[in-house]
Scaffold this active site. Structure first.
Site, PDB file in Angstrom:
ATOM      1  N   LYS A 168       0.260  34.946 -44.861  1.00  7.46           N
ATOM      2  CA  LYS A 168       1.633  34.524 -44.542  1.00  7.46           C
ATOM      3  C   LYS A 168       2.262  35.532 -43.595  1.00  7.46           C
ATOM      4  O   LYS A 168       2.513  36.679 -43.963  1.00  7.46           O
ATOM      5  CB  LYS A 168       2.497  34.412 -45.797  1.00  7.46           C
ATOM      6  N   GLU A 224       1.593  48.618 -48.823  1.00  7.34           N
ATOM      7  CA  GLU A 224       1.958  49.594 -47.790  1.00  7.34           C
ATOM      8  C   GLU A 224       3.421  49.352 -47.498  1.00  7.34           C
ATOM      9  O   GLU A 224       3.796  48.345 -46.887  1.00  7.34           O
ATOM     10  CB  GLU A 224       1.084  49.407 -46.546  1.00  7.34           C
ATOM     11  N   GLU A 231      15.627  54.644 -45.517  1.00  7.13           N
ATOM     12  CA  GLU A 231      14.868  54.155 -44.372  1.00  7.13           C
ATOM     13  C   GLU A 231      15.762  53.219 -43.557  1.00  7.13           C
ATOM     14  O   GLU A 231      16.183  52.170 -44.036  1.00  7.13           O
ATOM     15  CB  GLU A 231      13.612  53.410 -44.830  1.00  7.13           C
ATOM     16  N   CYS A 289       7.108  51.770 -40.208  1.00  8.61           N
ATOM     17  CA  CYS A 289       7.212  52.332 -41.562  1.00  8.61           C
ATOM     18  C   CYS A 289       6.894  53.822 -41.595  1.00  8.61           C
ATOM     19  O   CYS A 289       7.433  54.554 -42.423  1.00  8.61           O
ATOM     20  CB  CYS A 289       6.291  51.565 -42.511  1.00  8.61           C
ATOM     21  N   GLY A 294       7.926  45.086 -52.341  1.00  8.57           N
ATOM     22  CA  GLY A 294       6.692  45.594 -52.932  1.00  8.57           C
ATOM     23  C   GLY A 294       6.798  45.760 -54.434  1.00  8.57           C
ATOM     24  O   GLY A 294       5.862  45.456 -55.183  1.00  8.57           O
TER      25      GLY A 294
END
Length: 483
Positions: free
Chosen positions: A182, A256, A387, A290, A239
């Site tokens: 996906k 990840e 982040e 990332c 995640g």
């Protein structure tokens, strides 16, 4: 007097984008069982590029069943035969690299020089690399006769759409697994074009299936009972939700996730080289990486020199049309992401950090954010902790190596770090203390298919790339009860 750069746009004519796309299941493009459709737009112009299907739960079920059916024959092929398909895919990617680079730039917003010179060569390299492993799995260090797991459900992000596809699909196919993938809802086009690459390579039907849609589609894929392996790259919040979903099942999982990488510059570092690494570390792909070096830790004695050189360098960056070969800073991927970056930057100012950007004219259409530097930052500032996933760099200082390590590790993330110094002993000593999955020395954001990549703590677990990237798709032959 400085020379001006004349526009050097790459032609869009090389890419033929259809008005609408279905789902790629069992080797064919098919319609969804539902009527929901979404639009993918160009971040640089806000023009609609194409419509695509919002896959429903029963569409995901069809894709998983196709992958399960194909798994029996695909996994039974000798590794050397699977390798031929992967080599063929790699060569086709190379042959169509210009087309795919333009497509990726249109759909994602990143500069053409990045898609052309970084993304596409790495995509082909990953397929070449794992093709080489396909008939050598017994020598990979995971048992004498490792077996594929079965069906891999893979969910990829929007920042490197085709590269993240290659990171996941190549090792899965090399090890004998089949795939349901996906892509991100804002960048589905390169995955749909990859479906055509699979057909062009003669890949057996059902080995690779692609279902488009938003988070609902991804959730249905992750939760499907006949998926044996889940691989996800994306935000830490999603995640964690995926980890909760697969907990208590027999599914393998690799994550990840996010990062807040520290780029450490010591007083003996080559300043000009370090500045280039700092720029590449945070402003590559508009900081939507990332493992971006979003925290710059500079030794106090060279802080002024480094910042002066960095500001001079930032003043030379060119922001604008991503299809222009001279462009350094492209468009932010979506309005939603731009709003997040803007809000966090404003919060940094409100908390007292000093904000600086070079003189920069932003286009009137599209999603744009000027490269931004924050100084006077402490570890308590939001811009040093969260982040941002944008072209925003927070600068902190340190006096000793121990202080640098302590500040670098003072984060819930653990994905990447960089060390800049002329002393090899210092590089090794500091790198061994950094809690980061990848530590670059006197460089940043350098990738190779032979090197494993992954993180610790809230940056996830598992490794992609290298020999290590095979492990997540293999089961030792001695295990019973697994497919």
């Amino acid at each position: 007097m400085a020379f001006e750069y004349a526009p050097a746009p790459e032609s869009r004519a090389i890419v033929d984008i259809a008005p609408s796309y279905g789902l790629f299941i069992d080797g064919e493009f098919v319609e969804s069982s539902g009527q929901d459709r979404s639009k993918t737009i160009s971040p640089a112009t806000e023009e609609v590029l194409a419509e695509y299907t919002q896959a429903q739960a029963d569409d995901v079920d069809r894709a998983v069943k196709a992958a399960r059916k194909a798994f029996e024959k695909w996994s039974a092929l000798p590794g050397s035969e699977r390798a031929k398909y992967l080599f063929r895919v790699a060569r086709i990617v190379q042959e169509r690299s210009r087309e795919l680079a333009v497509l990726e730039t249109l759909d994602n917003g990143k500069p053409i020089r990045e898609t052309r010179d970084v993304d596409l060569p790495l995509v082909a390299a990953h397929f070449f690399y794992y093709a080489g492993w396909a008939d050598k799995l017994e020598h990979a260090g995971f048992g004498p006769a490792p077996r594929p797991l079965g069906v891999a459900g893979q969910v990829i992000p929007w920042n490197f759409p085709l590269l993240m596809l290659a990171w996941k699909v190549a090792p899965a196919l090399a090890t004998g697994n089949t795939v349901v993938l996906k892509p991100a809802e804002t960048t589905p086009l390169s995955a749909l074009f990859f479906a055509d690459v699979c057909r062009q390579a003669g890949l057996p039907k059902g080995v690779v299936n692609i279902v488009t849609g938003d988070g609902r589609t991804g959730a249905a894929l992750v939760a499907h009972p006949d998926v044996d392996k889940v691989a996800f790259t994306g935000s830490t919040a999603v995640g964690k939700e995926i980890a909760r979903t697969v907990a208590g099942t027999r599914k393998r999982l690799t994550l990840e996730l996010g990062g807040k990488g520290a780029n450490i510059v010591f007083d003996d570092a080559p300043i000009d080289q370090a500045v280039e690494g700092i720029v590449d570390g945070i402003f590559f792909n508009q900081g939507q990486v990332c493992c971006a070096g979003s925290r710059l830790l500079v030794q106090e004695s060279v802080q002024e020199e480094v910042l002066d050189a960095l500001k001079r360098r930032l003043s030379t960056l060119r922001l604008g049309d991503p299809l222009d070969k001279n462009t350094d800073i492209g468009a932010i991927n979506s309005a939603e992401q731009l709003a997040r970056i803007t809000a966090l930057a404003e919060r940094g100012e409100a908390e007292g950090a000093e904000r600086w950007s070079p003189a920069c004219e932003l286009p009137s259409a599209g999603y744009w954010f000027a490269p931004t530097l924050f100084t006077g930052v402490t570890q308590a500032h939001t811009v040093a902790r969260e982040e941002i996933f944008g072209p925003v760099l927070s600068v902190l200082t340190f006096r000793t190596p121990d202080e640098a390590v302590a500040k670098a590790n003072n984060t819930p993330y653990g994905l990447s770090a960089g060390v800049w110094t002329e002393k090899g002993s210092r590089i090794l000593a500091v790198a061994n203390k950094l809690r980061a999955g990848v530590v670059w020395s006197n460089t940043f954001n350098k990738f190779d298919p032979t090197s494993p990549f992954g993180g610790y703590k809230e940056s996830g677990f598992g490794r992609e790339g290298g020999r290590h990237g095979l492990e997540a798709y293999l089961a030792p032959s001695s295990l019973e009860g697994e497919r």
